[in-house]
Write a protein that holds these residues in place. Structure first.
Motif, PDB file in Angstrom:
ATOM      1  N   THR A   1      44.241  25.507  41.309  1.00 31.33           N
ATOM      2  CA  THR A   1      43.417  26.669  41.626  1.00 31.33           C
ATOM      3  C   THR A   1      42.450  26.954  40.489  1.00 31.33           C
ATOM      4  O   THR A   1      42.826  26.963  39.319  1.00 31.33           O
ATOM      5  CB  THR A   1      44.307  27.911  41.830  1.00 31.33           C
ATOM      6  N   GLN A   2      41.211  27.220  40.850  1.00 31.47           N
ATOM      7  CA  GLN A   2      40.159  27.572  39.891  1.00 31.47           C
ATOM      8  C   GLN A   2      40.309  29.024  39.436  1.00 31.47           C
ATOM      9  O   GLN A   2      40.587  29.911  40.242  1.00 31.47           O
ATOM     10  CB  GLN A   2      38.798  27.384  40.563  1.00 31.47           C
ATOM     11  N   LEU A   3      40.098  29.284  38.166  1.00 30.74           N
ATOM     12  CA  LEU A   3      40.057  30.643  37.649  1.00 30.74           C
ATOM     13  C   LEU A   3      38.625  31.166  37.653  1.00 30.74           C
ATOM     14  O   LEU A   3      37.670  30.389  37.628  1.00 30.74           O
ATOM     15  CB  LEU A   3      40.604  30.717  36.221  1.00 30.74           C
ATOM     16  N   ALA A   4      38.491  32.486  37.674  1.00 30.21           N
ATOM     17  CA  ALA A   4      37.174  33.114  37.653  1.00 30.21           C
ATOM     18  C   ALA A   4      36.696  33.324  36.223  1.00 30.21           C
ATOM     19  O   ALA A   4      37.481  33.413  35.287  1.00 30.21           O
ATOM     20  CB  ALA A   4      37.219  34.452  38.374  1.00 30.21           C
ATOM     21  N   VAL A   5      35.370  33.413  36.058  1.00 28.66           N
ATOM     22  CA  VAL A   5      34.763  33.736  34.774  1.00 28.66           C
ATOM     23  C   VAL A   5      34.410  35.214  34.717  1.00 28.66           C
ATOM     24  O   VAL A   5      34.873  35.953  33.852  1.00 28.66           O
ATOM     25  CB  VAL A   5      33.497  32.882  34.531  1.00 28.66           C
TER      26      VAL A   5
ATOM     27  N   VAL B   1      62.614  46.745  45.075  1.00 28.42           N
ATOM     28  CA  VAL B   1      61.650  46.068  44.207  1.00 28.42           C
ATOM     29  C   VAL B   1      60.257  46.568  44.581  1.00 28.42           C
ATOM     30  O   VAL B   1      59.893  46.602  45.765  1.00 28.42           O
ATOM     31  CB  VAL B   1      61.697  44.536  44.377  1.00 28.42           C
ATOM     32  N   ARG B   2      59.506  46.960  43.571  1.00 28.22           N
ATOM     33  CA  ARG B   2      58.109  47.358  43.783  1.00 28.22           C
ATOM     34  C   ARG B   2      57.219  46.361  43.064  1.00 28.22           C
ATOM     35  O   ARG B   2      57.389  46.111  41.859  1.00 28.22           O
ATOM     36  CB  ARG B   2      57.851  48.765  43.240  1.00 28.22           C
ATOM     37  N   VAL B   3      56.256  45.780  43.788  1.00 29.29           N
ATOM     38  CA  VAL B   3      55.302  44.840  43.210  1.00 29.29           C
ATOM     39  C   VAL B   3      53.913  45.423  43.383  1.00 29.29           C
ATOM     40  O   VAL B   3      53.460  45.660  44.511  1.00 29.29           O
ATOM     41  CB  VAL B   3      55.384  43.458  43.894  1.00 29.29           C
ATOM     42  N   GLY B   4      53.219  45.664  42.264  1.00 31.59           N
ATOM     43  CA  GLY B   4      51.891  46.257  42.298  1.00 31.59           C
ATOM     44  C   GLY B   4      50.829  45.296  41.813  1.00 31.59           C
ATOM     45  O   GLY B   4      51.013  44.608  40.798  1.00 31.59           O
ATOM     46  N   THR B   5      49.707  45.220  42.541  1.00 38.25           N
ATOM     47  CA  THR B   5      48.579  44.360  42.164  1.00 38.25           C
ATOM     48  C   THR B   5      47.271  45.092  42.461  1.00 38.25           C
ATOM     49  O   THR B   5      47.273  46.201  42.990  1.00 38.25           O
ATOM     50  CB  THR B   5      48.586  43.046  42.976  1.00 38.25           C
ATOM     51  N   ASN B   6      46.142  44.428  42.147  1.00 37.42           N
ATOM     52  CA  ASN B   6      44.861  44.995  42.564  1.00 37.42           C
ATOM     53  C   ASN B   6      44.686  44.830  44.076  1.00 37.42           C
ATOM     54  O   ASN B   6      45.415  44.071  44.712  1.00 37.42           O
ATOM     55  CB  ASN B   6      43.698  44.376  41.773  1.00 37.42           C
TER      56      ASN B   6
ATOM     57  N   ASP C   1      42.658  48.368  37.362  1.00 29.26           N
ATOM     58  CA  ASP C   1      41.852  48.578  36.150  1.00 29.26           C
ATOM     59  C   ASP C   1      41.799  47.348  35.259  1.00 29.26           C
ATOM     60  O   ASP C   1      40.901  47.219  34.421  1.00 29.26           O
ATOM     61  CB  ASP C   1      42.418  49.759  35.347  1.00 29.26           C
ATOM     62  N   ALA C   2      42.730  46.410  35.438  1.00 31.71           N
ATOM     63  CA  ALA C   2      42.784  45.218  34.581  1.00 31.71           C
ATOM     64  C   ALA C   2      41.652  44.237  34.895  1.00 31.71           C
ATOM     65  O   ALA C   2      41.348  43.356  34.086  1.00 31.71           O
ATOM     66  CB  ALA C   2      44.129  44.518  34.730  1.00 31.71           C
ATOM     67  N   GLY C   3      41.010  44.366  36.068  1.00 33.79           N
ATOM     68  CA  GLY C   3      39.905  43.475  36.424  1.00 33.79           C
ATOM     69  C   GLY C   3      40.316  42.449  37.453  1.00 33.79           C
ATOM     70  O   GLY C   3      41.460  41.977  37.461  1.00 33.79           O
ATOM     71  N   TYR C   4      39.367  42.077  38.309  1.00 37.88           N
ATOM     72  CA  TYR C   4      39.679  41.195  39.421  1.00 37.88           C
ATOM     73  C   TYR C   4      39.670  39.720  39.039  1.00 37.88           C
ATOM     74  O   TYR C   4      40.028  38.868  39.848  1.00 37.88           O
ATOM     75  CB  TYR C   4      38.692  41.435  40.568  1.00 37.88           C
ATOM     76  N   HIS C   5      39.252  39.414  37.811  1.00 38.04           N
ATOM     77  CA  HIS C   5      39.312  38.025  37.362  1.00 38.04           C
ATOM     78  C   HIS C   5      40.736  37.653  36.949  1.00 38.04           C
ATOM     79  O   HIS C   5      41.028  36.488  36.692  1.00 38.04           O
ATOM     80  CB  HIS C   5      38.347  37.794  36.202  1.00 38.04           C
ATOM     81  N   LYS C   6      41.612  38.650  36.875  1.00 37.65           N
ATOM     82  CA  LYS C   6      43.017  38.420  36.580  1.00 37.65           C
ATOM     83  C   LYS C   6      43.836  38.637  37.850  1.00 37.65           C
ATOM     84  O   LYS C   6      43.355  39.167  38.847  1.00 37.65           O
ATOM     85  CB  LYS C   6      43.504  39.400  35.511  1.00 37.65           C
ATOM     86  N   MET C   7      45.095  38.251  37.780  1.00 33.16           N
ATOM     87  CA  MET C   7      46.019  38.491  38.892  1.00 33.16           C
ATOM     88  C   MET C   7      47.150  39.385  38.409  1.00 33.16           C
ATOM     89  O   MET C   7      48.333  39.114  38.643  1.00 33.16           O
ATOM     90  CB  MET C   7      46.567  37.169  39.422  1.00 33.16           C
ATOM     91  N   THR C   8      46.790  40.440  37.700  1.00 39.01           N
ATOM     92  CA  THR C   8      47.776  41.331  37.099  1.00 39.01           C
ATOM     93  C   THR C   8      48.792  41.787  38.151  1.00 39.01           C
ATOM     94  O   THR C   8      48.438  42.324  39.199  1.00 39.01           O
ATOM     95  CB  THR C   8      47.090  42.551  36.472  1.00 39.01           C
TER      96      THR C   8
END
Length: 470
Positions: A103-107, A315-320, A387-394
């Motif tokens: 998988t390609q990562l974003a810049v 279990v709670r899983v939170g993402t953007n 808030d962490a940004g969409y280029h990450k998969m926080t």
């Protein structure tokens, strides 16, 4: 904007075709070559395991019904040899069949991680098929693969995020250009013909995300690889096409995305190579890439805190908000849906402590204990992840255990990402597991691992392809 970037923007398709035609292997940094070999080995292994799946059987049925005569290109893991475009299709479907590919990562921070591509699935089958057909060396096929990946990734980075958000599958759409680039280079097309190949590819660019969780998602990868090879072949015949398919007002970027960021592609091909920055992730689990940070962190929490499935209350899983836009199956009923289910991925790790090809089956998904654990997982949008940004998969994980004990963890990326890379030997281990799944001889699997490690020294790519036949 520099003069080079300005000229590249004004004549973008020509700039891309010149890059494809003029770049030499000596221009690839050694770290990029090494990173590419890992993805090539990974892709070949996935073609083996994917070809052994139900999808592989259906693809072989399709090839048989086409009544194709013998050709020069190998369908990996079989004795079938067909025309390059059909080998590219079969191997592309195989690589993406289990959603286990790189998988390609974003810049850019405003680029949705899921917008970008699975770069190897369209690019590698085209490079291998056309390389075998053209009697290319390992070095020539490897260079063509890198050119395809670079073109694909920069196009994916540049197109407006609307492209992915509103339903296009970028591996399918951008991957068509990758396959065209790789095939055009191996066929020795000049700059003008290569531009036409890209344009023919652009008119075949298709794939919709509504089909995620079905057989049609890997079909996208196979068809994009086939379409790119066919585009290069038609360009070689003299088939006419525009030389402005990317930048024109009615071209790819405008029609498919409503626009693009020229600074992400004009003057940027190979500067730096995407493999070097921001990088490409290789998956340790056969599920959507957006599940991997959470899976890596869940495994860490299970081991560190000795979590037992019977003690899990919630279990709670939170993402953007973009991640649930791709991980759409909250109560999966089969293996393909489970690949796009954060809930299943968390549940199976809690129950089994692993998540490989043997866990992603219909029978496992439908097990009562798995379905019960899925009900305990809440997958939500979290402002901290947003808030962490969409280029990450926080991904933020909160586990409530019996007795009131609580465990919390977070991760931006998963194992196999550039931040936590797999070594060549680790990728070779994954390759051997995939080969074993496909009942491919382990002795020959070892030969393939050795050949790919020294791919630039291989006199003929056909030697590698012969080793990959059943």
């Amino acid at each position: 904007m520099s003069i080079i970037e300005q000229q590249a923007t004004e004549h973008l398709t020509r700039y891309v075709s010149d890059f494809i035609c003029s770049t030499t292997l000596s221009e690839l940094p050694q770290d990029v070559v090494a990173l590419g070999k890992k993805s090539i080995l990974d892709g070949i292994g996935l073609a083996l395991s994917g070809g052994a799946s139900h999808l592989g059987a259906l693809v072989r049925r399709h090839l048989g019904e086409l009544q194709l005569g013998p050709g020069p290109a190998t369908v990996i893991g079989t004795r079938i040899k067909v025309a390059p475009r059909f080998a590219a299709f079969a191997n592309g479907v195989g690589i993406h069949a289990d959603d286990y590919d790189d998988t390609q990562l974003a810049v850019a921070t405003d680029r949705v991680y899921g917008l970008l591509t699975h770069p190897t699935a369209p690019a590698l089958p085209a490079a291998l098929a056309m390389g075998e057909a053209m009697d290319a060396s390992g070095a020539q096929a490897m260079l063509a693969y890198h050119l395809g990946v670079e073109v694909e990734c920069k196009i994916a980075e540049a197109i407006n995020p609307r492209h992915y958000q509103t339903g296009f599958h970028s591996t399918a759409t951008c991957g068509t250009f990758a396959a065209a680039a790789a095939a055009a280079r191996l066929m020795g097309l000049d700059e003008e013909a290569t531009a036409r190949a890209l344009s023919i590819a652009g008119s075949q660019s298709a794939g919709l995300r509504e089909n995620f969780g079905t057989m049609t998602k890997p079909f996208h990868a196979g068809r994009s690889s086939e379409s790119g090879v066919a585009a290069a072949q038609f360009a070689s015949y003299g088939w006419t096409a525009t030389d402005r398919i990317l930048e024109a007002p009615r071209g790819f970027f405008s029609a498919a995305g409503g626009g693009y960021d020229s600074k992400a592609i004009a003057g940027r091909l190979g500067r730096p190579w995407t493999f070097a920055e921001p990088g490409v992730s290789i998956k340790p689990h056969p599920s959507g890439s957006l599940t991997h940070p959470g899976m890596t962190e869940m495994l860490r929490l299970i081991r560190e805190h000795r979590i037992e499935a019977r003690d899990v209350v919630r279990v709670r899983v939170g993402t953007n908000h973009n991640m649930p836009n791709a991980l759409i199956h909250h109560r999966p009923r089969n293996e393909l849906q489970a690949k796009f289910s954060m809930e299943f991925c968390m549940a199976i790790l809690l129950l089994e402590g692993r998540a490989g090809l043997n866990e992603f089956t219909d029978a496992v998904v439908l097990r009562p204990d798995v379905q019960q654990m899925i009900e305990k997982v809440d997958f939500v949008v979290d402002q901290e992840a947003e808030d962490a940004g969409y280029h990450k998969m926080t991904t933020l994980i909160d586990i409530e255990l019996a007795g009131g004990r609580k465990v919390r963890g977070s991760a931006d990326f998963g194992k196999g990402s550039p931040a936590m890379p797999m070594t060549y030997d680790e990728v070779a281990g994954k390759f051997r597991e995939n080969a074993e799944f496909a009942r491919f001889p382990q002795a020959r699997a070892q030969e393939v691992v050795a050949m790919v490690r020294e791919l630039e020294s291989l006199p003929k790519i056909a030697t590698l392809m012969a080793a990959l036949q059943a």
